[in-house]
Design a protein around this motif. Structure first.
Motif, short mmCIF file in Angstrom:
data_model
loop_
_atom_site.label_atom_id
_atom_site.label_comp_id
_atom_site.label_asym_id
_atom_site.label_seq_id
_atom_site.Cartn_x
_atom_site.Cartn_y
_atom_site.Cartn_z
N LEU A 153 0.82 -1.20 0.00
CA LEU A 153 0.00 0.00 0.00
C LEU A 153 0.86 1.26 0.00
O LEU A 153 0.67 2.19 -0.78
CB LEU A 153 -0.90 -0.02 1.23
CG LEU A 153 -1.96 1.07 1.24
CD1 LEU A 153 -2.96 0.84 0.13
CD2 LEU A 153 -2.65 1.12 2.58
N LEU A 157 11.33 6.64 7.47
CA LEU A 157 9.92 6.25 7.60
C LEU A 157 9.61 4.98 6.81
O LEU A 157 8.46 4.60 6.67
CB LEU A 157 9.02 7.38 7.12
CG LEU A 157 9.06 8.66 7.94
CD1 LEU A 157 8.16 9.72 7.33
CD2 LEU A 157 8.66 8.40 9.37
N MET A 161 9.72 4.60 3.65
CA MET A 161 9.02 4.89 2.40
C MET A 161 10.04 4.72 1.30
O MET A 161 11.05 5.41 1.28
CB MET A 161 8.48 6.33 2.40
CG MET A 161 7.44 6.58 3.47
SD MET A 161 7.17 8.34 3.76
CE MET A 161 6.00 8.73 2.47
N LYS A 201 5.73 5.19 12.17
CA LYS A 201 6.34 5.43 10.85
C LYS A 201 5.27 5.51 9.77
O LYS A 201 5.27 6.42 8.93
CB LYS A 201 7.33 4.33 10.51
CG LYS A 201 8.63 4.48 11.27
CD LYS A 201 9.59 3.37 10.96
CE LYS A 201 10.84 3.53 11.80
NZ LYS A 201 11.70 2.36 11.76
N ASP A 202 4.34 4.56 9.79
CA ASP A 202 3.30 4.58 8.77
C ASP A 202 2.37 5.76 8.97
O ASP A 202 1.88 6.35 8.00
CB ASP A 202 2.49 3.27 8.82
CG ASP A 202 3.23 2.15 8.12
OD1 ASP A 202 4.41 2.36 7.78
OD2 ASP A 202 2.64 1.07 7.91
N LEU A 244 3.14 8.69 10.10
CA LEU A 244 3.78 9.87 9.52
C LEU A 244 3.81 9.80 8.00
O LEU A 244 3.59 10.79 7.32
CB LEU A 244 5.21 10.02 10.06
CG LEU A 244 5.29 10.58 11.48
CD1 LEU A 244 6.72 10.54 11.98
CD2 LEU A 244 4.77 12.01 11.52
N SER A 245 4.05 8.59 7.46
CA SER A 245 4.05 8.43 6.00
C SER A 245 2.70 8.86 5.45
O SER A 245 2.61 9.59 4.46
CB SER A 245 4.28 6.97 5.61
OG SER A 245 5.41 6.47 6.26
N ILE A 298 2.37 12.57 5.52
CA ILE A 298 3.14 13.22 4.45
C ILE A 298 2.41 13.13 3.12
O ILE A 298 2.27 14.11 2.39
CB ILE A 298 4.55 12.58 4.33
CG1 ILE A 298 5.39 12.97 5.54
CG2 ILE A 298 5.24 13.00 3.04
CD1 ILE A 298 6.77 12.36 5.56
N VAL A 309 -3.33 4.49 4.44
CA VAL A 309 -2.07 4.24 5.16
C VAL A 309 -2.20 4.76 6.59
O VAL A 309 -1.84 4.07 7.56
CB VAL A 309 -0.88 4.93 4.45
CG1 VAL A 309 0.38 4.87 5.31
CG2 VAL A 309 -0.60 4.29 3.11
N LEU A 350 -4.70 2.44 8.64
CA LEU A 350 -4.13 1.14 8.98
C LEU A 350 -3.02 1.29 10.02
O LEU A 350 -2.82 0.40 10.85
CB LEU A 350 -3.58 0.45 7.73
CG LEU A 350 -4.62 -0.11 6.75
CD1 LEU A 350 -3.93 -0.76 5.56
CD2 LEU A 350 -5.54 -1.11 7.44
N SER A 366 -1.59 -1.21 13.22
CA SER A 366 -0.60 -2.20 12.80
C SER A 366 0.72 -2.09 13.54
O SER A 366 1.68 -2.76 13.20
CB SER A 366 -0.37 -2.07 11.29
OG SER A 366 0.16 -0.78 11.02
N GLY A 367 0.81 -1.24 14.56
CA GLY A 367 2.07 -1.03 15.26
C GLY A 367 2.37 -2.11 16.26
O GLY A 367 1.79 -3.19 16.17
N PRO A 368 3.25 -1.85 17.21
CA PRO A 368 3.97 -0.58 17.32
C PRO A 368 5.22 -0.55 16.43
O PRO A 368 5.83 -1.59 16.23
CB PRO A 368 4.35 -0.53 18.79
CG PRO A 368 4.45 -1.96 19.20
CD PRO A 368 3.52 -2.76 18.33
N LEU A 402 9.45 5.67 16.14
CA LEU A 402 10.62 6.35 15.58
C LEU A 402 11.76 6.30 16.58
O LEU A 402 11.56 6.05 17.77
CB LEU A 402 10.29 7.82 15.31
CG LEU A 402 9.42 8.16 14.13
CD1 LEU A 402 9.18 9.66 14.11
CD2 LEU A 402 10.12 7.73 12.85
N GLU A 403 12.98 6.57 16.06
CA GLU A 403 14.09 6.71 17.00
C GLU A 403 13.83 7.95 17.85
O GLU A 403 13.23 8.91 17.39
CB GLU A 403 15.40 6.91 16.22
CG GLU A 403 15.77 5.72 15.35
CD GLU A 403 16.61 6.14 14.15
OE1 GLU A 403 17.46 7.02 14.33
OE2 GLU A 403 16.42 5.58 13.07
#
Lengths: 500, 328, 198
Positions: free
Chosen positions: A168, A430, A432, C6-7, C9-10, C13, C56, C59, C63-65, C68-69
């Motif tokens: 996705l 991230l 990506m 991460k997802d 934030l993706s 974005i 994204v 979901l 779907s975590g965790p 991020l660092e």
């Protein structure tokens, strides 16, 4: 058949004169060298070297220029594998498995199979061009705008498979790439889109800036942040040769890649750009090593590299039979011919048999030369990885910087690269992935162009996409691929959600 | 001294046979004392690039200094032109001025992105070549001349006509023809002349307005049929292709390429360049090459070329507006 | 928490990019399906992008965790500081009005912002590599290739704590000679080699 052998014999007689061999060798050497340098492409080099060809017969000139062209294709894979630096569209795919192989200490094997696969593919494709070039022209002509649109759409759908992670998200990256590709002058109306008044953006975002930033620069920073990884990189330089197992795995991939590349290369409306990752997609789904994809599968190098080289040979077909250049490099070759007083046109085979058959013969000779030049050099290239990283990375950086600048002699491209370096860094944090983005970036503009042209010509009738058999079958394959891809990932997502 | 030392930087690659091209370092103190660079405001491979290289070779020999082609593409040829408009007027930086950069693009692009005046910010030196456009039709289209074209366009819902791109001189001709003939033509722009010609050969588009140099080989080879030429008189290389005028339509329009420098170039340099260029274009060799691709060698003095550019600039502005193409 | 940061934030974005693009696209005519305007394809693209970004994002909530660092305080502070430095430099240099054309204003703003970003150790590689790259662009046309090379190498080599001055010096000499040989002597690219102001 007999005629073909006669013609080829004539071609070899032309190509094997001392002068022509020398210039073929020179072209291959220069091509390999500029292919290795990030950012310096065959277009810039050929335009610089054009004056040399004035003093030579037309056939010699074209043999040398063609040598530069496929030499550059060849050299491009070297930096993609060793340094994660793709200088052109086709090498983007090579970085995926090739750079992983290099990290596993198999850089030598990756380079060897790239060279061998390219040679095999080049040989087959040359024979194809010689035997049925004029026949295959009808294939190129039978593809209308609607068919190209469906082909590009299919390409975009399957490019999601390039991702190692979530399907996705990688579809998201493809669409993001398409969006980036929108920047620049609209082909239909000439209007500027998303250029913010910057004249340099009117030709769009630079591909090399984008690729250098997202792959090369971002990778340097990540390596600097993780010192433990680079020592691993330097320590592991395994055998240069293919193991028996690797060879066995690579053979079918090379065959499939050659087939796919030869076919797609014929299509002047963007087929060659699709070839290497169409092959990657096939390997990822069909090859025996498909479970190793993402961790350095040799099939992922062998297939795309063969496809790419096959396509670059068959992409000469429109030039040789219609007199129409399929890309910028060939447009330059046409220029060189016109300066020589030869107008490439539909009657080149009859009017210039020396040129036609000599070029075809020299393609094969050039491929052989490339193999002979490059196989012994692989050891040297791999040694490059043993240079301490603290010396290697500033070198990569300055070579990238000069390369990016020299594309249009404009510092704006340097700053553009910095921007994409940052973006690439954020994206990698991230998870990506940049590869699908680059594919979307390349195919998106072509897709839009063909879509709009198809609609213009059909007077706004959408049915044109399903009425034309070529287009309809592409769309059908795309739909099936989409469903096949979405099902497991949705199921997995659900499983994961339930498990928690 | 921008590129002092270039002659010594003779590369091994180029050096192989470039002796004739690069020549010996000139001993003369006067202009030209160093290599001259000619900015081509397009990527390598197009007609402008080709004309520049064709002339650069011979002109370099005559001037005793190499001419270095530098491609600075972008924004309808405006990036490279702007670069030269801002360079020092010392005769060492010139631009390939052409119908796009100095007549169409300044009207096509929004005013705030046009950063030069095509007439005032340049010293126009010499016209290198001009060539007519030719309209070609798919062999099976049934269109053989302007009359059949008009009938077909009037009978259906207009005709599709391909061109090498939006805002090109060929696009402008399509707009003008539709206006003059009072018919409907649908402009189908492509990315360059090659793809457009492919579509005409394949029959996806019945017609194309193309520059003679890129269409010449296809007309000779018989893969498309020439309908009419946009020149004032019949072209020497294609005497059997009738002009638009002969077929009853006052449509004349050549695309042209010349050499210009920044405003304020010394008159002596301009005169020397102009006379060398005209002498070069008058040689048998250059005439033959021009005839081959269908171009007419330019024969204007510097003042003549300046007037020519001024006229063209004024002539195309209203057509660009009528075309509805705008780059804003 | 099951949030996949991460997802998440993706997704944000992607959505942000699409919304800004959609907004910018308001200027472009959509046209009709037959004669699509310049805004048609962007409109389609951004709508699809919003949709994918949204999925994204949704979901990612389950779907975590996948955290991020962690950033240190210095790292957090350096980001807005760099952004401020960018705009401050941009307007100051633009106001000075001495460096016209050739993107000197943009280049110097990027360069200063990268240097500011490089202050906390965590961003050092990120900041200095980019600073070196943009310094190359700043110096190239007036300073010449050699000066640009030296600037780029010196700044970027600070990014690696292993570097010693002697090694950097050796590398500068080696790379200057190599680049001169490859790009000037062999490829003859069009660029000044030595400073213009001397």
């Amino acid at each position: 058949m007999e005629l073909l052998i006669n013609n080829l014999g004539h071609g070899f007689a032309v190509a094997l004169t001392v002068n022509n061999i020398l210039f073929c060798l020179l072209g291959c050497l220069i091509g390999t060298a500029i292919g290795v340098l990030p950012g310096i492409g065959p277009v810039a080099t050929i335009s610089l070297l054009l004056p040399i060809t004035f003093g030579q017969p037309a056939t010699t000139a074209i043999i040398m220029l063609a040598g530069i062209y496929y030499g550059a294709q060849y050299g491009g894979s070297t930096t993609a594998i060793l340094l994660n630096l793709p200088g052109e569209v086709s090498s983007v795919v090579t970085t995926l498995e090739g750079y992983k192989m290099a990290r596993n200490g198999r850089a030598g094997a990756a380079l060897t199979i790239a060279a061998l696969g390219s040679f095999f593919a080049g040989t087959c494709a040359t024979i194809l061009v010689a035997a049925s070039g004029p026949l295959l022209t009808s294939v190129a002509l039978s593809f209308g705008p609607a068919d190209y649109f469906s082909l590009m759409l299919l390409g975009l759908i399957i490019s999601a498979v390039l991702a190692q992670g979530s399907v996705l998200k990688s579809i998201g990256m493809v669409v993001l790439g398409v969006a980036l590709g929108l920047v620049g002058t609209d082909v239909q109306t000439g209007q500027q889109r998303f250029t913010f008044g910057v004249p340099e953006l009117s030709d769009g975002v630079g591909f090399v800036s984008l690729a250098m930033g997202m792959f090369g620069i971002a990778e340097i920073i990540l390596n600097l942040e993780r010192p433990e990884q680079r020592s691993v990189l330097a320590a592991k330089v395994g055998s240069l040769f293919l193991t028996k197992e690797e060879f066995r795995r690579a053979v079918p991939s090379v065959l499939r890649g050659t087939l796919v590349g030869s076919m797609l290369g014929i299509l002047p409306g963007g087929g060659a750009a699709l070839s290497s990752f169409a092959s990657y997609m096939m390997e990822r789904k069909m090859s025996r090593g498909r479970h190793e994809f993402g961790n350095g599968a040799i099939e992922g190098v062998a297939g795309p590299e063969s496809a790419n080289n096959a396509a670059s040979q068959t992409s000469f077909i429109p030039l040789l039979t219609l007199g129409i250049p399929a890309n910028a490099v060939m447009a330059l070759m046409v220029g060189a011919l016109i300066i020589q007083g030869i107008q490439p046109g539909p009657r080149m085979v009859e009017a210039q048999p020396d040129l036609f058959w000599g070029l075809i013969a020299s393609m094969w000779i050039g491929n052989l030369m490339l193999l002979v030049i490059n196989l012994p050099m692989i050891g040297m290239w791999v040694k490059l990885l043993q240079v301490p990283y603290k010396y290697l990375y500033p070198s990569i950086l300055v070579f990238c910087a000069i390369g990016v600048y020299s594309i249009s002699n404009n510092v704006f491209d340097v700053y553009q690269t910095v921007l994409f370096g940052f973006v690439g860094y954020i994206f990698s944090k991230l998870k990506m992935e940049p590869a699908p983005l680059l594919i979307g970036f390349v195919l998106g503009p072509m897709m839009e162009e063909h879509l709009r042209r198809a609609m213009l010509l059909s007077r706004g009738d959408v049915m044109v996409f399903v009425e034309r058999p070529i287009s309809a079958s592409m769309l059908a394959i795309g739909a099936v691929a989409m469903i096949a891809m979405m099902l497991p990932s949705l199921r997995k997502g659900k499983d994961k959600a339930l498990a928690e | 001294m921008r590129f002092a030392g270039t002659t010594r930087r003779r590369s091994v690659i180029v050096g192989l046979s470039a002796l004739a091209v690069l020549g010996q370092p000139a001993l003369a103190q006067a202009w030209p004392a160093q290599p001259i660079r000619v900015v081509v405001p397009y990527a390598p491979g197009g007609t402008t690039d080709l004309v520049a290289r064709l002339v650069a070779q011979g002109l370099g020999e005559r001037l005793g200094q190499p001419i270095i082609i530098e491609n600075r593409p972008g924004a309808g040829a405006m990036v490279g032109s702007e670069f030269v408009a801002r360079a020092a007027p010392d005769g060492y930086t010139l631009v390939m001025s052409n119908i796009a950069s100095h007549a169409i693009s300044p009207s096509l692009y929004p005013a705030n992105t046009v950063r030069y005046n095509a007439v005032r910010d340049f010293t126009h030196v010499a016209l290198l070549t001009s060539n007519p456009s030719v309209w070609v039709a798919h062999n099976g289209s049934g269109i053989t001349d302007l009359a059949t074209l008009r009938t077909r366009a009037a009978a259906g819902q207009g005709l599709d006509v391909a061109s090498s791109g939006a805002g090109s001189s060929n696009h402008m001709l399509i707009v003008q023809l539709a206006q003059l003939a009072g018919i409907t033509l649908h402009h189908i722009p492509f990315r360059g002349a090659g793809p457009a010609m492919t579509a005409v050969i394949a029959g996806q588009v019945p017609l194309m307005s193309d520059s003679l140099p890129s269409a010449a080989a296809h007309i000779r080879g018989g893969s498309v049929r020439a309908i009419a030429m946009s020149s004032a008189r019949r072209h020497a290389t294609f005497p059997d292709v009738a002009t638009f005028r002969e077929q009853g339509l006052d449509l004349v329009g050549d695309s042209w390429f010349g050499l210009s420098g920044p405003a304020g170039m010394p008159a002596a340099i301009v005169t020397r360049l102009n006379s060398e260029i005209r002498a070069l274009l008058d040689t048998a060799d250059m005439r033959a090459r021009y005839a081959e691709f269908g171009g007419t060698p330019g024969a204007l003095d510097a003042d003549g070329y300046t007037r020519f550019v001024t006229e063209e600039f004024a002539r195309w502005a209203p057509v660009v507006r009528a075309s509805g193409a705008e780059a804003g | 928490m099951k949030i996949n940061t991460k997802d998440l934030l993706s997704g944000i974005i992607l959505i942000l990019f699409a919304v800004i693009g959609y907004w910018l696209n308001q200027d472009h005519a959509l046209g009709t399906a037959r004669r699509m305007g310049p805004g048609y394809m962007p409109m389609l693209t951004f709508v699809i992008l919003v949709g994918i970004g949204g999925i994204v994002f949704l979901l990612a909530l389950f779907s975590g965790p996948n955290p991020l660092e962690n950033w240190t305080r210095g790292e957090i502070l350096a980001v807005p500081a760099a952004i401020i430095a960018f705009f401050a430099t941009y307007f100051i240099v633009a106001g000075l009005n001495i460096f016209q054309g050739n993107y000197y204003v943009l280049g110097s703003a990027i360069f200063v912002a990268c240097l500011v970003l490089a202050i906390p150790p965590g961003w050092r590689a990120l900041g200095l590599v980019h600073a070196g790259f943009s310094l190359f662009g700043l110096l190239l046309e007036q300073g010449g290739l050699m000066l640009a090379l030296v600037g780029c190498i010196v700044v970027s080599s600070v990014a690696d704590p292993d570097h010693r001055p002697k090694g950097v010096l050796g590398m500068i000499i080696f790379l200057c000679v190599l680049c001169w040989w490859v790009f000037i002597k062999e490829l003859d690219i069009r660029v000044n080699v030595w400073p213009q102001f001397l």
